[in-house]
Motif scaffolding. Structure first.
Motif, PDB file in Angstrom:
ATOM      1  N   ASN A 173      40.784  33.462  58.650  1.00 15.53           N
ATOM      2  CA  ASN A 173      40.612  32.535  59.768  1.00 15.53           C
ATOM      3  C   ASN A 173      39.177  32.049  59.910  1.00 15.53           C
ATOM      4  N   ARG A 174      38.237  32.787  59.321  1.00  7.06           N
ATOM      5  CA  ARG A 174      36.831  32.368  59.374  1.00  7.06           C
ATOM      6  C   ARG A 174      36.431  31.692  58.057  1.00  7.06           C
ATOM      7  N   ASN A 175      37.453  31.425  57.233  1.00 10.51           N
ATOM      8  CA  ASN A 175      37.186  30.774  55.947  1.00 10.51           C
ATOM      9  C   ASN A 175      36.335  31.615  55.006  1.00 10.51           C
ATOM     10  N   LEU A 176      36.530  32.906  55.071  1.00 14.79           N
ATOM     11  CA  LEU A 176      35.804  33.808  54.167  1.00 14.79           C
ATOM     12  C   LEU A 176      36.780  34.304  53.100  1.00 14.79           C
ATOM     13  N   GLN A 177      37.247  33.333  52.279  1.00 12.62           N
ATOM     14  CA  GLN A 177      38.319  33.661  51.312  1.00 12.62           C
ATOM     15  C   GLN A 177      37.888  34.755  50.336  1.00 12.62           C
ATOM     16  N   GLU A 178      36.664  34.630  49.873  1.00 15.03           N
ATOM     17  CA  GLU A 178      36.184  35.603  48.892  1.00 15.03           C
ATOM     18  C   GLU A 178      36.233  37.013  49.469  1.00 15.03           C
ATOM     19  N   ARG A 179      35.794  37.122  50.716  1.00 16.70           N
ATOM     20  CA  ARG A 179      35.795  38.431  51.381  1.00 16.70           C
ATOM     21  C   ARG A 179      37.228  38.937  51.547  1.00 16.70           C
ATOM     22  N   ALA A 180      38.133  38.013  51.860  1.00 16.11           N
ATOM     23  CA  ALA A 180      39.537  38.404  52.023  1.00 16.11           C
ATOM     24  C   ALA A 180      40.063  39.029  50.733  1.00 16.11           C
ATOM     25  N   HIS A 181      39.683  38.419  49.613  1.00  9.65           N
ATOM     26  CA  HIS A 181      40.123  38.967  48.326  1.00  9.65           C
ATOM     27  C   HIS A 181      39.505  40.335  48.058  1.00  9.65           C
ATOM     28  N   GLU A 182      38.260  40.484  48.457  1.00  8.21           N
ATOM     29  CA  GLU A 182      37.612  41.794  48.296  1.00  8.21           C
ATOM     30  C   GLU A 182      38.341  42.867  49.112  1.00  8.21           C
ATOM     31  N   LEU A 183      38.703  42.482  50.323  1.00  4.45           N
ATOM     32  CA  LEU A 183      39.363  43.465  51.195  1.00  4.45           C
ATOM     33  C   LEU A 183      40.754  43.831  50.682  1.00  4.45           C
ATOM     34  N   LEU A 184      41.463  42.844  50.180  1.00  2.00           N
ATOM     35  CA  LEU A 184      42.779  43.138  49.610  1.00  2.00           C
ATOM     36  C   LEU A 184      42.616  44.079  48.413  1.00  2.00           C
ATOM     37  N   TYR A 185      41.586  43.785  47.657  1.00  2.00           N
ATOM     38  CA  TYR A 185      41.293  44.648  46.513  1.00  2.00           C
ATOM     39  C   TYR A 185      41.026  46.079  46.974  1.00  2.00           C
ATOM     40  N   LEU A 186      40.200  46.220  48.018  1.00  2.00           N
ATOM     41  CA  LEU A 186      39.876  47.560  48.511  1.00  2.00           C
ATOM     42  C   LEU A 186      41.102  48.254  49.099  1.00  2.00           C
ATOM     43  N   GLY A 187      41.901  47.472  49.840  1.00  2.00           N
ATOM     44  CA  GLY A 187      43.121  48.050  50.417  1.00  2.00           C
ATOM     45  C   GLY A 187      44.022  48.589  49.317  1.00  2.00           C
ATOM     46  N   THR A 199      46.630  35.862  50.480  1.00  2.00           N
ATOM     47  CA  THR A 199      45.580  36.337  49.581  1.00  2.00           C
ATOM     48  C   THR A 199      46.196  36.983  48.342  1.00  2.00           C
ATOM     49  N   ALA A 200      47.230  37.785  48.572  1.00  2.00           N
ATOM     50  CA  ALA A 200      47.877  38.465  47.457  1.00  2.00           C
ATOM     51  C   ALA A 200      48.514  37.460  46.503  1.00  2.00           C
ATOM     52  N   LEU A 201      49.109  36.425  47.072  1.00  2.00           N
ATOM     53  CA  LEU A 201      49.730  35.414  46.218  1.00  2.00           C
ATOM     54  C   LEU A 201      48.677  34.717  45.355  1.00  2.00           C
ATOM     55  N   GLU A 202      47.569  34.363  45.989  1.00  2.00           N
ATOM     56  CA  GLU A 202      46.489  33.710  45.229  1.00  2.00           C
ATOM     57  C   GLU A 202      45.979  34.615  44.122  1.00  2.00           C
ATOM     58  N   GLU A 203      45.804  35.872  44.496  1.00  2.00           N
ATOM     59  CA  GLU A 203      45.306  36.844  43.529  1.00  2.00           C
ATOM     60  C   GLU A 203      46.265  36.957  42.340  1.00  2.00           C
ATOM     61  N   TRP A 204      47.541  36.987  42.692  1.00  2.00           N
ATOM     62  CA  TRP A 204      48.587  37.138  41.666  1.00  2.00           C
ATOM     63  C   TRP A 204      48.596  35.941  40.727  1.00  2.00           C
ATOM     64  N   MET A 205      48.499  34.777  41.350  1.00  2.00           N
ATOM     65  CA  MET A 205      48.490  33.552  40.560  1.00  2.00           C
ATOM     66  C   MET A 205      47.293  33.536  39.617  1.00  2.00           C
ATOM     67  N   GLY A 206      46.163  33.963  40.138  1.00  2.00           N
ATOM     68  CA  GLY A 206      44.959  33.997  39.322  1.00  2.00           C
ATOM     69  C   GLY A 206      45.140  34.926  38.133  1.00  2.00           C
ATOM     70  N   THR A 207      45.736  36.074  38.409  1.00  2.00           N
ATOM     71  CA  THR A 207      45.947  37.037  37.337  1.00  2.00           C
ATOM     72  C   THR A 207      46.938  36.512  36.320  1.00  2.00           C
ATOM     73  N   LEU A 208      48.009  35.895  36.816  1.00  2.00           N
ATOM     74  CA  LEU A 208      49.013  35.335  35.910  1.00  2.00           C
ATOM     75  C   LEU A 208      48.396  34.258  35.029  1.00  2.00           C
ATOM     76  N   ALA A 209      47.525  33.468  35.653  1.00  2.00           N
ATOM     77  CA  ALA A 209      46.853  32.415  34.883  1.00  2.00           C
ATOM     78  C   ALA A 209      46.114  33.019  33.700  1.00  2.00           C
ATOM     79  N   LYS A 210      45.462  34.142  33.984  1.00  2.00           N
ATOM     80  CA  LYS A 210      44.714  34.794  32.905  1.00  2.00           C
ATOM     81  C   LYS A 210      45.650  35.295  31.812  1.00  2.00           C
ATOM     82  N   VAL A 211      46.781  35.833  32.241  1.00  2.00           N
ATOM     83  CA  VAL A 211      47.738  36.338  31.266  1.00  2.00           C
ATOM     84  C   VAL A 211      48.265  35.186  30.413  1.00  2.00           C
ATOM     85  N   VAL A 212      48.543  34.068  31.080  1.00  2.00           N
ATOM     86  CA  VAL A 212      49.027  32.897  30.334  1.00  2.00           C
ATOM     87  C   VAL A 212      47.959  32.437  29.351  1.00  2.00           C
TER      88      VAL A 212
END
Length: 721
Positions: free
Chosen positions: A592-606, A637-650
């Motif tokens: 909500n504060r537009n801190l997408q990068e931080r959101a990804h970090e937190l999902l990673y930590l979780g 966030t998880a969906l974005e992360e997943w897509m990013g990872t899938l992109a790498k796999v592709v």
DNA sequence: TCGGACCCGG
């Protein structure tokens, strides 16, 4: 403490932050295990209809003569725990099957572990003075607790203080201080020698008052005065220790009994089984059970209730099935208590359908369900959101005039909250208000109503309940407070929220982690910094460390390592069931504060700290992302992360499965927020090729072809998501 | 009329 230990050690071993040029990935890494509690399960019984397993014939049932070298219980269990119970031999985990020959040695008959003889009760003979004695007992019961008052009452004693008279009085005294006083008074009279029975009766009364110290004192006194401790003494001591949650004491006395050479009878035996069961020592319980049966003991309903409860605690369905089968093969008919225990166990094991059949079986067998039966079943239907079954049962309860008590009323209210039956709950609540005193709405009832109105978004009615509680002097508890605050937060009534929080704390509510999680989620919802400030001020009072973490993550300058350390320290100090909500909320706040990068970090930590087990699942045929336990922001966030990872796999042209799916759940709860809807719009925003599956409810699916071409159309941008 | 088992919450 255990949770802290689980968090502190394995994490750093599994994770070292990669060099800054490589991206952290959440998926495709070996999931972290924070603990490895071995769950005991039986190997499958093929069918409960199969003939009972052959039990080894017991040795002759002669109680053994006391031996000064009787092995202690733990010694007796040792061969079991090193052989039969060895977790390293999977084919031997079937503990309750035929005992292994390692300890059934035909040349040396196995020692019996319990006496099959029940303690004989002394015959009761009619006492002609019973009337006067009862009167005196009542006088003692009614009089003041002070020694003066009691002495005074005893001075007018209208009878000879004979053994029988004294015993009758002692048996009629209700409260432990009176019994204890009277017991001591008898001792000082010196009219007759104190026998075991006087100690036993007194201990029983002390047990009501959970006076374990005094009971132990009396037991030691018996030992030093050479007064025999019998099975009744021991079972009373053990069950008192158990009720006081002093399991070690209970076991200690059980061991002492063995050492003196006294064989437990089935009452003492089932009491100690319960002690082991309640302290989570499943394997000990099973070996004791097994050895008892091998000694020729036919366990009764109480034993099976103990076993059933034990398996219920861990939701061990195989165990529950075993109990049922074992009763059947031993020809023990379950009584109401056993059914109640097993029903509840079925609920904990997540088997509402089987609970329903078990209930039918119970009624067909001619038993009448009691309040506890119905409470168990209503709770199960509510948690399973089986509205039809719940309402049918409710109807049946009324039609048959089955018994109700206030706990059942409250359970019905909770069921209404679970299913979203607002009007039914209101009707029930009114019934309670009209009812006689013992079913008047209490703190639980009001909490249920706060939950119903709160989760239904009916702020005004929820606030009305809150006001009514204070008018009637009904205590607000932390859960009611949480429900109301959640509801006020969703309605953005921040000033009311602050007031409710203040009043609640003033009235003695101690904010817990779930309330903090709720306040944190409100922080993520707030639209103005002014509102954020107000809610954060509440949170500051309840959990300053959490507030510090929020400030830290909001600051763009904070480095990942710092976030990681602080996150870990906050999560470690948080109750297990509030950890994931905390993380979800923190992610939402970032998004909500537009801190997408931080959101990804937190999902990673979780994910790193095990807050999202099973988030990602891979089989050869399909990969899936299960976001059902995520907040909307975390799911995105998880969906974005997943897509990013899938992109790498592709991109790396690695093997991909046929099918991809994202599970959002259907939001079966009437009040649920609709993760699916929000997820769908996010998928649309990303133009990802996921569509709602028609066969699988609550799933979005994409084929490999669609996904690959979508990823390729996004490269190189996808890689850098 | 000396002892053992079962019920409510975010």
């Amino acid at each position: 403490m255990a949770a802290a230990a689980a968090l502190s050690t394995p994490l750093d071993v599994h994770f070292s932050i990669p060099p800054s040029d490589s991206k952290r990935t959440i998926f495709f890494t070996k999931p972290l295990r924070t603990s490895s509690t071995r769950k005991f399960t039986f190997s499958c019984h093929s069918s409960s209809k199969s003939p009972p397993k052959p039990k080894p014939k017991p040795p002759p049932n002669l109680p053994e003569s006391p031996s000064p070298n009787n092995p202690s219980l733990s010694d007796q269990l040792k061969p079991l725990s090193t052989t039969t119970l060895s977790p390293t031999k999977p084919d031997q985990t079937h503990l309750l099957s035929k005992p292994k020959s390692t300890w059934v040695n035909p040349t040396r008959p196995k020692r019996s572990v319990l006496s099959l003889q029940r303690h004989k009760r002394s015959p009761y003979s009619y006492n002609p003075q019973v009337r006067e004695l009862k009167l005196l007992a009542r006088k003692l019961n009614d009089c003041d607790d002070s020694e003066e008052a009691l002495s005074l009452a005893l001075n007018e004693i209208p009878f000879e203080p004979t053994r029988e008279n004294a015993l009758l009085i002692l048996n009629s005294l209700k409260f432990w201080p009176k019994s204890y006083f009277f017991f001591n008074w008898i001792k000082t009279q010196n009219m007759f020698p104190m026998e075991t029975i006087f100690y036993n009766v007194t201990m029983k009364s002390l047990r009501f008052g959970r006076q374990f110290q005094l009971i132990e004192q009396l037991a030691n006194e018996m030992v030093s005065n050479g007064i025999e401790l019998d099975n009744i003494t021991y079972s009373t001591i053990i069950s008192c220790a158990k009720r006081c949650n002093m399991f070690n004491k209970a076991i200690e006395w059980f061991e002492r009994m063995y050492k003196t050479g006294l064989m437990p009878d089935e009452v003492t035996y089932s009491a100690i089984l319960d002690v082991y069961a309640k302290s989570g020592k499943v394997e000990e319980v099973l070996s004791l059970y097994e050895r008892g049966v091998a000694s020729g003991w036919k366990p009764d309903a109480i034993t099976f209730s103990v076993l059933g409860k034990m398996f219920g605690e861990t939701g061990d369905y195989d165990g529950i099935r075993y109990v049922l089968q074992e009763m059947k093969s031993l020809g023990v008919q379950p009584n109401v208590v056993v059914y109640n225990t097993l029903l509840e166990a079925m609920g904990k094991a997540g088997k509402p359908g089987l609970a329903r059949s078990l209930f039918d079986e119970m009624v067909e067998s001619g038993l009448t369900p009691d309040e506890k039966t119905l409470t168990a079943l209503i709770k199960i239907y509510g948690k399973a959101r089986w509205a039809k079954d719940a309402l049918e049962l409710w109807e049946r309860m009324r039609a048959n005039s089955w018994p109700m008590d206030f706990i059942l009323y409250n359970t019905l209210l909770n069921m209404c909250a679970d299913i979203g039956l607002v009007e039914e709950a209101e009707r029930l609540f009114e019934d309670m208000k009209q009812s006689s005193d013992h079913c008047k709405p209490d703190s639980y009832s009001y909490t249920a109503m706060l939950n119903i109105y709160g989760s239904g978004g009916n702020v005004d009615k929820a606030m009305y309940m809150f006001e009514e509680m204070s008018e009637l002097g009904i205590a607000v508890n932390v859960m009611g407070c949480t429900c109301l605050i959640q509801c006020l937060g969703k309605a953005r009534r921040i000033d009311d929220l602050v007031r409710v929080f203040g009043v609640s704390v003033q009235r003695g509510v101690k904010p817990d982690d779930r309330l903090c999680g709720c306040l944190l989620s409100v922080v993520s919802l707030c639209e103005t910094s002014e509102d954020v400030g107000k809610v954060v001020a509440c949170l500051q009072e309840a959990n300053p460390n959490l507030v510090a973490l929020v400030k830290l993550i909001e600051n763009k300058k904070t480095g990942f390592e710092t976030v990681k350390q602080e996150f870990k320290s906050v999560i470690r100090d948080t109750a297990v069931d509030a950890r994931r909500p905390f993380c979800n909320c923190l992610i939402d706040i970032c998004r909500n504060r537009n801190l997408q990068e931080r959101a990804h970090e937190l999902l990673y930590l979780g994910n790193l700290y095990g807050l999202y087990p099973g988030l990602h699942n891979k089989t050869v045929d399909e990969w899936s992302l299960d976001v059902r336990s995520l907040s909307i922001g975390a799911a995105h966030t998880a969906l974005e992360e997943w897509m990013g990872t899938l992109a790498k796999v592709v991109e790396r042209e690695e093997a991909l499965p046929e099918l991809f799916l994202a599970q959002t759940g259907t939001g079966t709860h009437k009040f649920s927020q609709g993760l699916a809807t929000s997820f769908a719009s996010h998928v649309k925003k990303l133009a990802a090729p996921f569509t709602l599956s028609e066969e699988r409810a609550g799933c979005f699916v994409a084929t490999r072809e669609d996904l690959v071409s979508w990823v390729q159309s996004r490269i190189p941008s996808a890689v850098t998501v």
